[in-house]
Design a protein around this motif. Sequence first.
Motif, mmCIF file in Angstrom:
data_model
loop_
_atom_site.group_PDB
_atom_site.id
_atom_site.type_symbol
_atom_site.label_atom_id
_atom_site.label_comp_id
_atom_site.label_asym_id
_atom_site.label_seq_id
_atom_site.Cartn_x
_atom_site.Cartn_y
_atom_site.Cartn_z
ATOM 1 N N GLU A 99 0.887 -1.112 -0.020
ATOM 2 C CA GLU A 99 -0.007 -0.091 0.015
ATOM 3 C C GLU A 99 0.923 1.325 -0.034
ATOM 4 N N SER A 100 0.436 2.256 -0.406
ATOM 5 C CA SER A 100 1.022 3.541 -0.428
ATOM 6 C C SER A 100 0.125 4.787 -0.713
ATOM 7 N N GLY A 101 0.330 6.066 -0.699
ATOM 8 C CA GLY A 101 -0.446 6.920 -0.592
ATOM 9 C C GLY A 101 -1.015 7.686 0.821
ATOM 10 N N GLY A 102 -0.832 6.927 1.812
ATOM 11 C CA GLY A 102 -1.203 7.530 2.902
ATOM 12 C C GLY A 102 -0.404 8.778 3.533
ATOM 13 N N GLY A 103 -0.742 9.416 4.346
ATOM 14 C CA GLY A 103 -0.131 10.818 4.936
ATOM 15 C C GLY A 103 -1.187 11.441 5.814
ATOM 16 N N LEU A 104 -0.783 12.651 6.102
ATOM 17 C CA LEU A 104 -1.366 13.670 6.848
ATOM 18 C C LEU A 104 -2.205 14.630 5.962
ATOM 19 N N VAL A 105 -3.467 15.023 6.526
ATOM 20 C CA VAL A 105 -4.302 15.737 5.453
ATOM 21 C C VAL A 105 -5.302 16.205 6.335
ATOM 22 N N GLN A 106 -5.696 17.772 6.070
ATOM 23 C CA GLN A 106 -6.585 18.271 6.925
ATOM 24 C C GLN A 106 -8.147 17.794 6.441
ATOM 25 N N PRO A 107 -8.897 17.838 7.632
ATOM 26 C CA PRO A 107 -10.182 17.632 7.401
ATOM 27 C C PRO A 107 -10.894 18.403 6.025
ATOM 28 N N GLY A 108 -11.701 17.537 5.288
ATOM 29 C CA GLY A 108 -12.283 18.042 3.913
ATOM 30 C C GLY A 108 -11.250 17.627 2.658
ATOM 31 N N GLY A 109 -9.960 17.255 2.954
ATOM 32 C CA GLY A 109 -8.971 16.988 2.139
ATOM 33 C C GLY A 109 -9.205 15.608 1.465
ATOM 34 N N GLN A 135 -9.693 6.129 -3.718
ATOM 35 C CA GLN A 135 -9.799 7.295 -3.601
ATOM 36 C C GLN A 135 -10.701 7.840 -2.449
ATOM 37 N N MET A 136 -10.295 8.934 -1.722
ATOM 38 C CA MET A 136 -11.066 9.212 -0.406
ATOM 39 C C MET A 136 -10.881 10.766 -0.505
ATOM 40 N N ASN A 137 -12.213 11.021 -0.387
ATOM 41 C CA ASN A 137 -12.516 12.529 -0.505
ATOM 42 C C ASN A 137 -13.357 12.929 0.838
ATOM 43 N N SER A 138 -13.255 14.274 0.996
ATOM 44 C CA SER A 138 -13.884 14.772 2.031
ATOM 45 C C SER A 138 -13.657 14.105 3.394
ATOM 46 N N LEU A 139 -12.200 13.863 3.616
ATOM 47 C CA LEU A 139 -11.828 13.299 4.860
ATOM 48 C C LEU A 139 -12.100 13.884 6.039
ATOM 49 N N GLN A 140 -12.260 13.124 7.265
ATOM 50 C CA GLN A 140 -12.855 13.537 8.454
ATOM 51 C C GLN A 140 -11.907 12.909 9.495
ATOM 52 N N PRO A 141 -11.611 13.412 10.448
ATOM 53 C CA PRO A 141 -10.599 13.011 11.622
ATOM 54 C C PRO A 141 -11.177 11.473 11.979
ATOM 55 N N GLU A 142 -12.357 10.974 11.914
ATOM 56 C CA GLU A 142 -12.453 9.773 12.160
ATOM 57 C C GLU A 142 -12.287 8.764 11.038
ATOM 58 N N ASP A 143 -11.687 9.226 10.130
ATOM 59 C CA ASP A 143 -11.121 8.291 9.040
ATOM 60 C C ASP A 143 -9.798 8.148 9.263
ATOM 61 N N THR A 144 -9.165 8.601 10.448
ATOM 62 C CA THR A 144 -7.714 8.239 10.603
ATOM 63 C C THR A 144 -7.915 6.890 11.214
ATOM 64 N N ALA A 145 -6.692 6.120 10.523
ATOM 65 C CA ALA A 145 -6.479 4.823 10.726
ATOM 66 C C ALA A 145 -5.316 4.294 9.798
ATOM 67 N N VAL A 146 -4.925 3.054 10.028
ATOM 68 C CA VAL A 146 -3.869 2.430 9.066
ATOM 69 C C VAL A 146 -4.965 1.580 8.233
ATOM 70 N N VAL A 152 -3.258 6.853 7.547
ATOM 71 C CA VAL A 152 -3.817 7.906 7.088
ATOM 72 C C VAL A 152 -4.343 8.680 8.347
ATOM 73 N N THR A 153 -3.761 9.906 8.477
ATOM 74 C CA THR A 153 -4.111 10.885 9.797
ATOM 75 C C THR A 153 -4.667 12.245 9.134
ATOM 76 N N VAL A 154 -5.943 12.405 9.567
ATOM 77 C CA VAL A 154 -6.714 13.518 9.315
ATOM 78 C C VAL A 154 -6.802 14.462 10.505
ATOM 79 N N SER A 155 -6.063 15.706 10.144
ATOM 80 C CA SER A 155 -6.121 16.527 11.399
ATOM 81 C C SER A 155 -5.587 17.923 11.006
ATOM 82 N N SER A 156 -6.256 18.818 11.671
ATOM 83 C CA SER A 156 -5.940 20.149 11.248
ATOM 84 C C SER A 156 -4.707 20.739 12.289
#
Length: 126
Positions: free
Chosen positions: A6-16, A82-93, A122-126
Amino acid sequence: QVQLVESGGGLVQPGGSLRLSCAASGLILDYYDIGWFRQAPGKEREGVSCITSKHEHTYYADSVKGRFTISRDNAKNTVYLQMNSLQPEDTAVYYCAVAGAIRATNWAISYEYDYWGQGTQVTVSS
């Protein structure tokens, strides 16, 4: 030897958005059903999405419907999420997994899958 990476994970802001990839070696993904799962700290692993080999039926957890899209590129032996409109609750491996012909009712059951990748954070955080 079967390997899923797997690849493509990372840190993204909410809504990203992020796009995860699952590249396979040692098997031809076209012949298998592919699932994406995720596991957050302290929680059980849960099924996120699945795409079947035959007819490319897709399945989604209610929590991601309308936001996530699974697809496959058989020429590249790769499956995407493809993950859109990411939210903090989507944070996970996030993990991809491979199964033989899987029943539609069982797509989110982890033990139905035979091979697993190592996961991508995948980390969703501001």
